[in-house]
Scaffold this motif. Structure first.
Motif, mmCIF file in Angstrom:
data_model
loop_
_atom_site.group_PDB
_atom_site.id
_atom_site.type_symbol
_atom_site.label_atom_id
_atom_site.label_comp_id
_atom_site.label_asym_id
_atom_site.label_seq_id
_atom_site.Cartn_x
_atom_site.Cartn_y
_atom_site.Cartn_z
ATOM 1 N N ARG A 397 -2.695 -5.225 -3.501
ATOM 2 C CA ARG A 397 -1.351 -5.775 -3.282
ATOM 3 C C ARG A 397 -0.974 -6.754 -4.390
ATOM 4 O O ARG A 397 0.191 -6.820 -4.796
ATOM 5 C CB ARG A 397 -1.275 -6.480 -1.929
ATOM 6 C CG ARG A 397 -1.232 -5.522 -0.750
ATOM 7 C CD ARG A 397 -0.871 -6.242 0.538
ATOM 8 N NE ARG A 397 -0.864 -5.334 1.670
ATOM 9 C CZ ARG A 397 0.172 -4.571 2.017
ATOM 10 N NH1 ARG A 397 1.276 -4.612 1.272
ATOM 11 N NH2 ARG A 397 0.111 -3.786 3.068
ATOM 12 N N LYS A 398 -1.940 -7.521 -4.893
ATOM 13 C CA LYS A 398 -1.656 -8.469 -5.966
ATOM 14 C C LYS A 398 -1.217 -7.727 -7.235
ATOM 15 O O LYS A 398 -0.249 -8.125 -7.915
ATOM 16 C CB LYS A 398 -2.908 -9.304 -6.261
ATOM 17 C CG LYS A 398 -2.687 -10.405 -7.318
ATOM 18 C CD LYS A 398 -1.786 -11.501 -6.772
ATOM 19 C CE LYS A 398 -1.751 -12.710 -7.705
ATOM 20 N NZ LYS A 398 -1.140 -12.438 -9.005
ATOM 21 N N ASN A 399 -1.916 -6.642 -7.544
ATOM 22 C CA ASN A 399 -1.538 -5.846 -8.721
ATOM 23 C C ASN A 399 -0.141 -5.258 -8.554
ATOM 24 O O ASN A 399 0.681 -5.271 -9.477
ATOM 25 C CB ASN A 399 -2.557 -4.741 -8.968
ATOM 26 C CG ASN A 399 -3.889 -5.294 -9.447
ATOM 27 O OD1 ASN A 399 -3.939 -6.391 -9.998
ATOM 28 N ND2 ASN A 399 -4.963 -4.541 -9.245
ATOM 29 N N ARG A 400 0.140 -4.754 -7.361
ATOM 30 C CA ARG A 400 1.452 -4.149 -7.110
ATOM 31 C C ARG A 400 2.545 -5.215 -7.108
ATOM 32 O O ARG A 400 3.669 -4.965 -7.556
ATOM 33 C CB ARG A 400 1.441 -3.395 -5.769
ATOM 34 C CG ARG A 400 0.620 -2.101 -5.815
ATOM 35 C CD ARG A 400 0.526 -1.466 -4.423
ATOM 36 N NE ARG A 400 1.855 -1.185 -3.872
ATOM 37 C CZ ARG A 400 2.569 -0.091 -4.153
ATOM 38 N NH1 ARG A 400 2.095 0.811 -5.006
ATOM 39 N NH2 ARG A 400 3.761 0.097 -3.613
ATOM 40 N N TYR A 401 2.177 -6.415 -6.599
ATOM 41 C CA TYR A 401 3.162 -7.500 -6.589
ATOM 42 C C TYR A 401 3.506 -7.928 -8.024
ATOM 43 O O TYR A 401 4.670 -8.186 -8.340
ATOM 44 C CB TYR A 401 2.616 -8.691 -5.802
ATOM 45 C CG TYR A 401 3.570 -9.854 -5.742
ATOM 46 C CD1 TYR A 401 4.640 -9.854 -4.840
ATOM 47 C CD2 TYR A 401 3.420 -10.949 -6.590
ATOM 48 C CE1 TYR A 401 5.525 -10.920 -4.792
ATOM 49 C CE2 TYR A 401 4.299 -12.009 -6.546
ATOM 50 C CZ TYR A 401 5.349 -11.986 -5.644
ATOM 51 O OH TYR A 401 6.224 -13.038 -5.589
#
Length: 444
Positions: A397-401
């Protein structure tokens, strides 16, 4: 004038700084790093419950000293003054003083003697020889002393378990504080990114508020974790019988998973200290029953006395002695000894029933502890897996965020879940370690 004002301002400033430093010093606390081995050694020497158990054993040993009367002599000394004109006592006193003359047999003097003074010094000795009831009472007292010594050892083992549990509680509190501070660092880093996005008009105000709430939530949890550290440290100080004011312990070792393979079927150790104490206490009842029976056996005791007499103070004009041996039986005592015998028999039967019940309860508790260790191990494995999955989910999720493909609320939820799973994993390790130590305590 301006220079003088500046000097006064500087003095006021230094005074405020000094007072403020004193206040901070008053509220500060010393953090004492200590190892488990060091604390355990101090606990054995200082714990109040261990001291009470040892004192109780010493008390029983002191009471046992009273049985020395069964073989040691009883010696009494006395110095007595008397004055009488009683015909019988007057003649006897004069006879003891070796002052009888022919004139003393005059019937008139025998019937109405003059008053006579008598100073008597007497030393009496009573020497027990054979008293079987006292012999059995002494043996019962010896058993009681041994039982209390065994109980003191078991108390020490329990306090050692309680100490290990308290020390692991302190380890858990510090580990949770570390986890929450890491979570705060991660959240503040995300907050910095979100604040920049908001300034650039890329996100709504609600997402900023979400992250602010999360920061406050973590700060509140950190304060709670620090309180738990103080509570756990205070309990350790209590176990050590030491003052905890402005002091807090910090463990040298970190909380770690102490994995150990246990047998499927737990067998109760009959050599366990508390079971030994209960079983040995039955011997005391046997000796008490024998003691009541022995009250009907003959008793053999010696006695003797040495006497000094005179009609003047501190004079010893005449002396005499008396010595002998007495063989006696208590033929009938109103069934008192028989009643005591029946009482001890009933108490023996009750104690045997209690021991049977205690053994069965101990086996049930051991079986339960065995299952608790296994359940705790499963919980550790599952919580570890959940933590690894939550970390991977947060990473994704951090990468996608960062690529603008996820909302900040989703990132925040993922970070919260990861932090929660980390705390649950540490709690699971603590529960497993405590369950394992409790199982060892019951097993040994």
């Amino acid at each position: 004038m301006t220079k003088k004002k500046n000097l006064n301002r500087m003095r006021k400033f230094l005074t405020v700084v000094f007072v403020f430093s004193l206040v901070l010093k008053g509220f500060s606390q010393d953090t004492i790093r200590i190892s488990r081995a060091e604390l355990e050694q101090r606990m054995v020497d200082q714990n109040l419950q261990v001291k009470l158990a040892n004192d109780e054993a010493k008390l029983a040993q002191a009471e046992l000293l009273g049985t020395r009367a069964m073989y040691l002599p009883n010696v009494n000394a006395s110095y007595t003054f008397s004055n009488t004109n009683n015909p019988l006592y007057a003649f006897g006193s004069k006879l003891n003083q070796e002052r009888i003359t022919q004139m003393d047999f005059d019937p008139a003097k025998l019937n109405a003697p003059d008053a006579i003074s008598n100073f008597a010094t007497k030393i009496e000795v009573q020497q027990p020889i054979i008293n079987m009831d006292a012999v059995y009472l002494k043996k019962a007292g010896q058993v009681k002393s041994e039982v209390l010594k065994i109980k003191a050892e078991r108390t020490k083992e329990y306090i050692q378990f309680e100490f290990k549990k308290a020390y692991m509680q302190l380890q858990l509190a510090y580990r949770m504080l570390e986890t929450l501070e890491n979570a705060k660092t991660t959240t503040l880093a995300n907050k910095k990114v979100i604040d920049n996005y908001f300034k650039n008009g890329m996100i709504q105000k609600t997402e900023v508020l979400y992250i602010d709430v999360r920061v406050k939530e973590i700060e509140n949890q950190i304060a709670y974790a620090k309180s738990n550290i103080k509570n756990a440290s205070d309990y350790l100080y209590f176990l050590l019988d030491e003052e905890s004011f402005n002091k807090v312990f910090k463990p040298s070792e970190k909380l770690e998973f102490q994995n150990q393979i246990l047998e499927n079927t737990a067998t109760l150790n009959v050599e366990r200290k508390d079971l030994q104490a209960y079983q040995k206490s039955l011997e005391a009842y046997d000796y008490l029953i024998k003691s009541t029976k022995a009250k009907f056996l003959p008793r053999l005791n010696a006695f003797g006395s040495f006497e000094l007499y005179d009609n003047k103070f501190a004079q010893f004009g005449a002396n005499g002695y008396l010595a002998g041996v007495q063989l006696s039986w208590n033929v009938f005592d109103g069934l008192k000894a028989k009643s005591e015998q029946e009482k001890y028999k009933a108490e023996l039967t009750k104690a045997q029933t209690e021991i049977t019940q205690y053994n069965k309860q101990s086996q049930l508790e051991l079986n339960k502890a065995n299952r608790q260790v296994q359940d705790a191990e499963n919980k550790v494995n599952l919580s570890k897996l959940a933590l690894e999955q939550s970390k991977e989910a947060y990473r994704i999720r951090k990468n996608r965020y960062d690529q603008g493909l996820e909302k900040s609320s989703d990132l925040l939820m993922s970070e919260t879940t990861m932090s929660q799973k980390d705390l649950e994993y540490q709690q699971a390790i603590f529960e497993y370690n405590v369950a394992l130590e409790y199982y060892k305590f019951l097993k040994n």
